[in-house]
Scaffold this motif. Structure first.
Motif, PDB file in Angstrom:
ATOM      1  N   SER A  21       5.808  12.712  -7.176  1.00 34.38           N
ATOM      2  CA  SER A  21       5.519  11.458  -6.463  1.00 34.38           C
ATOM      3  C   SER A  21       4.838  10.199  -6.549  1.00 34.38           C
ATOM      4  CB  SER A  21       4.564  12.848  -5.246  1.00 34.38           C
ATOM      5  OG  SER A  21       5.431  14.074  -4.424  1.00 34.38           O
ATOM      6  N   GLY A  22       3.712  10.243  -7.419  1.00 31.52           N
ATOM      7  CA  GLY A  22       3.225   9.393  -7.901  1.00 31.52           C
ATOM      8  C   GLY A  22       4.198   8.059  -8.759  1.00 31.52           C
ATOM      9  N   GLY A  23       4.943   8.680  -9.066  1.00 27.36           N
ATOM     10  CA  GLY A  23       6.511   7.547 -10.287  1.00 27.36           C
ATOM     11  C   GLY A  23       6.703   7.419  -8.853  1.00 27.36           C
ATOM     12  N   LYS A  24       7.418   8.169  -7.326  1.00 26.73           N
ATOM     13  CA  LYS A  24       8.310   7.361  -6.788  1.00 26.73           C
ATOM     14  C   LYS A  24       7.729   6.266  -6.417  1.00 26.73           C
ATOM     15  CE  LYS A  24      12.000   8.598  -5.675  1.00 26.73           C
ATOM     16  NZ  LYS A  24      12.492   7.921  -6.327  1.00 26.73           N
ATOM     17  N   LEU A  25       6.903   6.757  -5.762  1.00 26.97           N
ATOM     18  CA  LEU A  25       5.585   5.658  -4.449  1.00 26.97           C
ATOM     19  C   LEU A  25       6.006   3.869  -5.809  1.00 26.97           C
ATOM     20  CD1 LEU A  25       3.713   4.443  -2.624  1.00 26.97           C
ATOM     21  CD2 LEU A  25       2.012   6.209  -3.593  1.00 26.97           C
ATOM     22  N   LEU A  26       5.400   4.560  -7.639  1.00 33.50           N
ATOM     23  CA  LEU A  26       5.665   3.950  -8.145  1.00 33.50           C
ATOM     24  C   LEU A  26       6.972   2.507  -8.016  1.00 33.50           C
ATOM     25  CD1 LEU A  26       3.574   2.485  -9.961  1.00 33.50           C
ATOM     26  CD2 LEU A  26       5.119   3.160 -12.260  1.00 33.50           C
ATOM     27  N   TYR A  27       8.340   3.405  -7.431  1.00 31.72           N
ATOM     28  CA  TYR A  27       9.324   2.131  -7.846  1.00 31.72           C
ATOM     29  C   TYR A  27       9.022   1.587  -6.393  1.00 31.72           C
ATOM     30  CZ  TYR A  27      11.036   4.947 -11.782  1.00 31.72           C
ATOM     31  OH  TYR A  27      11.085   5.828 -12.914  1.00 31.72           O
ATOM     32  N   TYR A  28       8.465   2.011  -5.410  1.00 32.63           N
ATOM     33  CA  TYR A  28       8.139   2.061  -3.819  1.00 32.63           C
ATOM     34  C   TYR A  28       7.612   0.182  -4.060  1.00 32.63           C
ATOM     35  CZ  TYR A  28      10.006   6.310  -2.566  1.00 32.63           C
ATOM     36  OH  TYR A  28      10.656   7.622  -3.135  1.00 32.63           O
ATOM     37  N   ILE A  29       6.668   0.236  -5.397  1.00 32.37           N
ATOM     38  CA  ILE A  29       6.267  -1.025  -4.478  1.00 32.37           C
ATOM     39  C   ILE A  29       5.805  -1.587  -5.757  1.00 32.37           C
ATOM     40  CG2 ILE A  29       3.942   0.217  -3.899  1.00 32.37           C
ATOM     41  CD1 ILE A  29       2.467   0.594  -6.525  1.00 32.37           C
ATOM     42  N   SER A  30       6.840  -1.371  -6.944  1.00 38.78           N
ATOM     43  CA  SER A  30       6.892  -1.727  -7.751  1.00 38.78           C
ATOM     44  C   SER A  30       7.586  -3.325  -7.283  1.00 38.78           C
ATOM     45  CB  SER A  30       8.039  -1.332  -8.573  1.00 38.78           C
ATOM     46  OG  SER A  30       9.509  -1.861  -7.792  1.00 38.78           O
ATOM     47  N   PRO A  31       7.689  -4.239  -6.885  1.00 35.95           N
ATOM     48  CA  PRO A  31       8.077  -5.511  -6.362  1.00 35.95           C
ATOM     49  C   PRO A  31       6.891  -6.187  -6.490  1.00 35.95           C
ATOM     50  CG  PRO A  31      10.218  -4.292  -4.827  1.00 35.95           C
ATOM     51  CD  PRO A  31       9.230  -3.239  -5.573  1.00 35.95           C
ATOM     52  N   TYR A  32       6.276  -5.926  -5.405  1.00 38.65           N
ATOM     53  CA  TYR A  32       4.836  -5.874  -5.231  1.00 38.65           C
ATOM     54  C   TYR A  32       3.783  -6.257  -6.297  1.00 38.65           C
ATOM     55  CZ  TYR A  32       7.221  -4.760  -1.245  1.00 38.65           C
ATOM     56  OH  TYR A  32       8.397  -4.244  -0.522  1.00 38.65           O
ATOM     57  N   TRP A  33       4.142  -5.568  -7.359  1.00 40.79           N
ATOM     58  CA  TRP A  33       2.818  -5.172  -8.433  1.00 40.79           C
ATOM     59  C   TRP A  33       3.724  -6.165  -9.604  1.00 40.79           C
ATOM     60  CZ3 TRP A  33      -1.411  -4.576 -11.317  1.00 40.79           C
ATOM     61  CH2 TRP A  33      -1.071  -4.001 -12.028  1.00 40.79           C
ATOM     62  N   TYR A  34       5.343  -6.380  -9.518  1.00 41.23           N
ATOM     63  CA  TYR A  34       5.408  -7.149 -10.275  1.00 41.23           C
ATOM     64  C   TYR A  34       5.162  -8.487 -10.209  1.00 41.23           C
ATOM     65  CZ  TYR A  34       9.507  -9.974 -12.578  1.00 41.23           C
ATOM     66  OH  TYR A  34       9.935 -10.561 -13.063  1.00 41.23           O
ATOM     67  N   THR A  35       5.588  -8.817  -8.780  1.00 41.08           N
ATOM     68  CA  THR A  35       4.891 -10.364  -7.859  1.00 41.08           C
ATOM     69  C   THR A  35       3.396 -10.241  -8.105  1.00 41.08           C
ATOM     70  OG1 THR A  35       6.797 -10.692  -5.842  1.00 41.08           O
ATOM     71  CG2 THR A  35       4.947 -11.643  -6.102  1.00 41.08           C
ATOM     72  N   PHE A  36       2.792  -9.540  -8.193  1.00 38.60           N
ATOM     73  CA  PHE A  36       1.075  -9.568  -8.373  1.00 38.60           C
ATOM     74  C   PHE A  36       1.246 -10.124  -9.542  1.00 38.60           C
ATOM     75  CE2 PHE A  36      -2.838  -7.323  -9.753  1.00 38.60           C
ATOM     76  CZ  PHE A  36      -3.569  -8.908  -8.835  1.00 38.60           C
ATOM     77  N   LEU A  37       1.278  -9.269 -11.040  1.00 35.91           N
ATOM     78  CA  LEU A  37       1.105  -9.348 -11.881  1.00 35.91           C
ATOM     79  C   LEU A  37       1.813 -11.230 -12.320  1.00 35.91           C
ATOM     80  CD1 LEU A  37       1.774  -6.189 -14.021  1.00 35.91           C
ATOM     81  CD2 LEU A  37      -0.817  -7.284 -13.504  1.00 35.91           C
ATOM     82  N   CYS A  38       3.145 -11.865 -11.668  1.00 35.40           N
ATOM     83  CA  CYS A  38       3.477 -12.478 -12.303  1.00 35.40           C
ATOM     84  C   CYS A  38       2.959 -13.790 -11.445  1.00 35.40           C
ATOM     85  CB  CYS A  38       5.097 -12.615 -11.708  1.00 35.40           C
ATOM     86  SG  CYS A  38       6.144 -12.226 -12.561  1.00 35.40           S
ATOM     87  N   PHE A  39       1.997 -13.863 -10.560  1.00 38.40           N
ATOM     88  CA  PHE A  39       0.969 -14.596  -9.637  1.00 38.40           C
ATOM     89  C   PHE A  39       0.543 -16.132 -10.523  1.00 38.40           C
ATOM     90  CE2 PHE A  39      -1.522 -16.162  -6.613  1.00 38.40           C
ATOM     91  CZ  PHE A  39      -1.150 -16.685  -5.401  1.00 38.40           C
ATOM     92  N   PRO A  40       0.395 -15.774 -12.227  1.00 32.98           N
ATOM     93  CA  PRO A  40      -0.197 -17.192 -12.012  1.00 32.98           C
ATOM     94  C   PRO A  40       0.524 -18.099 -12.739  1.00 32.98           C
ATOM     95  CG  PRO A  40      -0.936 -15.587 -13.295  1.00 32.98           C
ATOM     96  CD  PRO A  40      -0.233 -14.509 -12.592  1.00 32.98           C
ATOM     97  N   VAL A  41       2.309 -16.771 -13.408  1.00 28.96           N
ATOM     98  CA  VAL A  41       3.346 -18.239 -13.906  1.00 28.96           C
ATOM     99  C   VAL A  41       3.804 -18.886 -12.206  1.00 28.96           C
ATOM    100  CG1 VAL A  41       5.598 -18.021 -14.539  1.00 28.96           C
ATOM    101  CG2 VAL A  41       4.208 -16.680 -15.537  1.00 28.96           C
ATOM    102  N   LEU A  42       4.237 -18.210 -11.022  1.00 32.26           N
ATOM    103  CA  LEU A  42       3.959 -18.221  -9.876  1.00 32.26           C
ATOM    104  C   LEU A  42       3.169 -19.960  -8.873  1.00 32.26           C
ATOM    105  CD1 LEU A  42       4.924 -15.327  -7.746  1.00 32.26           C
ATOM    106  CD2 LEU A  42       6.351 -16.875  -9.506  1.00 32.26           C
ATOM    107  N   GLN A  43       2.289 -20.459  -9.700  1.00 33.87           N
ATOM    108  CA  GLN A  43       1.904 -20.612  -9.856  1.00 33.87           C
ATOM    109  C   GLN A  43       1.013 -21.792 -10.653  1.00 33.87           C
ATOM    110  OE1 GLN A  43      -1.359 -19.669  -6.962  1.00 33.87           O
ATOM    111  NE2 GLN A  43      -0.753 -21.200  -5.481  1.00 33.87           N
ATOM    112  N   LEU A  44       1.791 -21.844 -12.018  1.00 40.67           N
ATOM    113  CA  LEU A  44       1.643 -22.310 -13.183  1.00 40.67           C
ATOM    114  C   LEU A  44       0.988 -23.784 -13.483  1.00 40.67           C
ATOM    115  CD1 LEU A  44       2.446 -21.883 -16.136  1.00 40.67           C
ATOM    116  CD2 LEU A  44       4.025 -23.313 -15.848  1.00 40.67           C
ATOM    117  N   GLU A  45       1.235 -24.619 -12.278  1.00 36.75           N
ATOM    118  CA  GLU A  45       0.535 -25.949 -12.572  1.00 36.75           C
ATOM    119  C   GLU A  45      -0.747 -25.919 -11.291  1.00 36.75           C
ATOM    120  OE1 GLU A  45       3.553 -28.189  -9.856  1.00 36.75           O
ATOM    121  OE2 GLU A  45       4.563 -28.261 -11.618  1.00 36.75           O
ATOM    122  N   GLU A  46      -0.792 -24.300 -11.119  1.00 41.21           N
ATOM    123  CA  GLU A  46      -2.792 -24.732 -10.564  1.00 41.21           C
ATOM    124  C   GLU A  46      -2.943 -23.462 -11.033  1.00 41.21           C
ATOM    125  OE1 GLU A  46      -2.119 -23.853  -6.395  1.00 41.21           O
ATOM    126  OE2 GLU A  46      -0.617 -25.544  -5.698  1.00 41.21           O
TER     127      GLU A  46
END
Length: 600
Positions: free
Chosen positions: A432-457
């Motif tokens: 059940s935890g593994g399935k939940l991880l897939y559900y939040i993966s777009p947001y977990w991925y976006t969160f970790l990518c956030f510094p790259v998304l605001q590279l100039e700042e």
């Protein structure tokens, strides 16, 4: 399309041919209207072209490997379920099944009987969407399923790009360099680890809902901020409100479980946002917020009331102890691509580090302890400890930098999801935890990518440390794309990645059996006798593959040893009558030791 197609098929009892005709007419009308109003912008055109180009790129492995690649990946049972459901929905309207007994349907084909069973007892909307797209009901089915799966996976890119705009609070005024980085980041979710693992576990409904739910989340972030700021009386807010309801209803139809989890996360976000901003909502605001889940649920039920039983069953069974045993297979990748360093000094440490990295989407950068040992293994483990430590730092970083706005909401949603995953695991519910991880993966991925998304700042030591994690994450995803390309090139059996990964549910079947059955060789044949295929390991899945092909071609079949993919005998097949021009299908071993179907 999902909402209306489901309503037309299950409530109006229309055949998919009529539904397809409606969509063609509406599509032409919409295109004419867009052209008339000069509504095509360079941004919308770029988005459409990007999705199509990504889709064509993602089709390459299937074009190379064909049936051998995409008949099933890491979950043969679920793959076969969706395929049979699609066959049943595409070949007959729901009224055809309801007017016949189970025996009468089974006499035509047990594939149709099982497909109908899944359609009325499961979540059928994803299968129905594939059926609507299937223009030739007598032709190929596995290829059409693959086309659909790759397209909905490519659609995630535009939803992620929109989420990037919302959480960074930036629109079209970004530099060319930033646009390229954003595009690469969104593409790497689709074709990198998260997109690939969800494809390889044959999660058709789950993948179908990701783009819808990611877009819904982006809209909800905007709406939540506006409503706490008292800015929800703009004319365009009505359209946004309606869109959220429709997206929520479609998400419920496509993948009920993830949609319900998202609803719970939205509720938690709303509470935290009100506390954070020290706001109180008036009665009208509360009514508007409550109206989103209520109205979407009403639409959901009106689309197909039969799904209520599945709704009730999933709530009670998703955390059952029986399902948790599936984690031994589906969560194997949590220990990293090469596993942990068992029996040596780095063993306990490698287990924790591999889990942190893998659950962060960096499964394939973990250390290969079979190849590296001694001082080299210690140094590499030290590097992995550093990266894992930086991941943990990223999670607490918003406390230090004091995030605000949509970025703060993204952090709350991600953190809540991660805590829920950990709680499931602590409570003995790893699947059940593994399935939940897939559900939040777009947001977990976006969160970790956030510094790259605001590279100039991205300034200061904390920003640069977080940037290191984002770079490793993107490089890891680039590596997994390269590995998949190499795998398709050298892996003639198309059985998926090597290593600690759920990609070969039936070890040996794809390397023993040739998935190249072409019913065009049976042109003019009315019925076939299928000789016993038990000579092939796990032959029941191969038999189902053959039966699906014959059902789509409208050819009656009688297997000598008929069992379904749960290894249960099917007596209904023996009651079918072979008539007209009859052929015999049997397995024959080739010179390379593999078995193929030949026509006698």
């Amino acid at each position: 399309m999902t909402i209306l197609s489901t309503f037309f098929y299950f409530m109006c009892k229309m055949p998919v041919e009529a539904i397809r005709a409606i969509w063609l007419i509406l599509g032409i009308a919409a295109a004419v209207d867009v052209i008339r109003r000069h509504s095509i912008t360079k941004y919308s055109l770029a988005a459409l072209c990007s999705v199509l180009l990504l889709w064509l790129f993602m089709l390459v492995p299937g074009l190379i490997g064909k049936d051998q690649y995409y008949v099933y990946r890491g979950n043969a049972t679920d793959s076969q379920t969706y395929v049979e459901e699609t066959v049943a929905l595409s070949m007959h309207p729901i009224g055809w099944y309801e007017s016949r007994s189970a025996e009468e349907i089974g006499l035509v084909s047990d594939v149709l009987l099982r497909g109908y069973h899944w359609a009325i007892s499961d979540r059928p909307s994803a299968g129905l969407m594939i059926a609507v797209l299937r223009g030739n009901p007598k032709g190929e089915i596995y290829w059409v399923v693959y086309l659909y799966r790759m397209f909905v996976q490519a659609m995630i890119m535009t939803s992620l790009l929109y989420l990037f705009c919302v959480v960074t609070e930036r629109g079209k005024t970004i530099s060319i360099k930033q646009k390229i980085i954003w595009m690469l980041a969104s593409v790497f979710y689709c074709i990198g680890f998260w997109g690939q693992i969800q494809y390889d576990i044959d999660a058709v409904s789950q993948t179908s809902s990701i783009a819808v739910l990611t877009a819904l989340t982006a809209f909800f972030f905007q709406y939540a901020i506006d409503i706490t700021d008292g800015e929800t009386k703009k004319p365009e807010d009505r359209g946004q409100y309606l869109l959220m309801i429709l997206l929520a209803a479609a998400a419920l139809a496509l993948y009920l479980e993830s949609a319900l989890v998202h609803g719970a996360l939205y509720l938690i976000i709303g509470i935290f946002l009100l506390v954070h901003r020290r706001k109180q909502l008036d009665g009208k605001c509360i009514a508007r917020l409550a109206g989103i889940p209520v109205l979407s649920m009403v639409i959901f039920v009106l689309m197909n009331y039969r799904i209520i039983n599945f709704f009730r069953g999933q709530i009670t069974s998703s955390v059952s102890d029986v399902r948790q045993t599936w984690a031994n297979y589906f969560n194997a990748w949590w220990l990293g691509k090469h596993g942990i360093d068992e029996g040596r000094i780095t063993g306990p440490v490698s287990k924790v580090i591999n889990q942190i990295l893998s659950l962060s989407g960096m499964y394939n950068v973990t250390v290969n302890y079979d190849r590296y040992y001694g001082v080299t293994a210690l140094i590499l483990t030290g590097i992995m400890i550093l990266i894992a430590g930086l991941v943990l730092f990223c999670i607490v970083r918003p406390f230090i930098t004091k995030w605000n706005g949509a970025a703060w909401i993204l952090w709350v949603m991600t953190l809540t999801g991660i805590v829920a995953v950990l709680l499931f695991c602590i409570c003995g519910k790893p699947w059940s935890g593994g399935k939940l991880l897939y559900y939040i993966s777009p947001y977990w991925y976006t969160f970790l990518c956030f510094p790259v998304l605001q590279l100039e700042e991205c300034h200061g030591i904390s920003g640069k440390l977080a940037l290191c994690v984002a770079v490793v994450l993107l490089c890891s995803n680039a590596k997994i794309v390269a590995e998949r390309a190499y795998d398709v090139k050298v892996n003639w059996a198309c059985s998926g990645y090597r290593g600690n990964y759920p990609s070969d549910m039936i070890p040996g079947l794809k390397s023993m059996a040739v998935f190249e059955v072409d019913t065009r060789a049976l042109e003019g044949v009315d019925s076939v006798q299928i000789r016993d295929l038990s000579i092939i390991s796990d032959h029941q899945y191969y038999l189902q593959y053959v039966k699906v092909k014959l059902t789509c071609a409208g050819i009656t079949f009688v297997p000598d040893n008929d069992i379904n993919y749960y290894q249960k005998p099917l007596e209904i097949s023996s009651n079918r009558i072979l008539s007209g021009e009859t052929a015999v299908l049997e397995a024959q071993q080739r010179a390379d030791g593999r078995y193929e179907i030949i026509v006698r």
